[in-house]
Enzyme design. Sequence first.
Site, PDB file in Angstrom:
ATOM      1  N   LYS A  75       0.821  -1.208   0.000  1.00  0.00           N
ATOM      2  CA  LYS A  75       0.000   0.000   0.000  1.00  0.00           C
ATOM      3  C   LYS A  75       0.860   1.266   0.000  1.00  0.00           C
ATOM      4  CE  LYS A  75      -4.363  -1.574   0.644  1.00  0.00           C
ATOM      5  NZ  LYS A  75      -5.565  -1.153  -0.090  1.00  0.00           N
ATOM      6  N   ASP A 123      -8.307   0.114   6.641  1.00  0.00           N
ATOM      7  CA  ASP A 123      -8.147  -0.995   7.582  1.00  0.00           C
ATOM      8  C   ASP A 123      -6.797  -0.914   8.272  1.00  0.00           C
ATOM      9  OD1 ASP A 123     -10.548  -2.604   7.340  1.00  0.00           O
ATOM     10  OD2 ASP A 123      -9.910  -3.068   5.307  1.00  0.00           O
TER      11      ASP A 123
END
Length: 406
Positions: A75, A123
Amino acid sequence: MFLLNQHPDYRKPLDPIDAETLGPKAVDEVERYLTYRDNHTVTPLHALPAIAAELGVGAIHLKDESFRLGLGSFKALGGSYAVIRLVLEEASHQFGRPVDIAELHTSEVRAIAAGMTVACATDGNHGRSVAHGAQLVGARAAIFVHSGVSNERVAAIARFGAQMVRVEGTYDDSVAEAARVAAENGWTVVSDTSWPGYERIPGLVMQGYTAMVREALRQLPEPPTHVFVQAGVGGVAAAVAGHLALVLGERRPTFVVVDPARAACLFETARAGHPVKIEHGEPTVMAMLECYEPSPIAWRVLSRAADAFMTVDEGDAVAMMNRLARPAGNDPAIVAGESGGVGLAGLIRSAADPKIRAALHLDEASRVFVINTEGATDPDRYAELVGIPPDAVLANSACRTEGVHA
């Protein structure tokens, strides 16, 4: 559960917008941006000969994103890249001329960044990337986390100076709340999922991920015949599948999307033939994949570029963490977080099922590529599930092997 892609658009060329977003010229730009990142290094590619022999396939190679830009996850490539792009675009607009990344740290550009606030739901890993990107450019960040995000992951984001906002409910609830609050305050949403009318920024996030795919193709001795990639909203799966389809064409590998059984929004979307929002049930241990509605742009790519969709269970993910931490034969020890080894877990489940194995044409000549999408982003949770701390696994890995395996 296992499902071959039956969508009418299957194997058709990507939408022109997606082809531009995920194609070679876009990756050139991502890689150019990465040269300006102080801690950018190519992440390792590991061969896993012991698991390959056990499964009866020719080779397995794993791209280990636990080392990416010091953030512990793939990410890191997406959110921060999008933030940097958006700041430079705003500077270009205000200056009335193109502003290149070489000017990113000038006082004039930083003054513009200081007036910007970026927001997102997460998340854990995407929020860390967005917050880090904001810190790099001097912007503010507001990160929305749902009730299932651990305190350790919240703290890891907050250390980049982000404002943290807790939201009751699921990841999808936090996405909605981030969009609502950002609209009220004039903030810029940097989401890794899309919705009608909001596609360009999630496209930039996906674009950032393509650098990982190009790295892997350079490292691999031969292009893979099969790829298994885990999915939450589908962004990384779409980025990998889309880029491979564009650069390899008819030689592209068989691509399998792997969902948690408890949050199988892409599997159910593939079964329905259109984006499906599924009901929230019992939480999954695969915390970074706990999403209940796919990103429409990710589905647009995967409906064309994915060959199959499948699910794995809770025990599969935990067993994979342990197996990578305590490898057999000459395989390296690898730290994979709860969601990190899910693609490899999908391969293992597929190889053990004769019907799936035949459907995917998995055999002794298959060259399989998987991604460890995250390391121990919550070290305490990792130690609880694996029985040893991540530092001990890394120490074991250093004793077993050196450098990059290929």
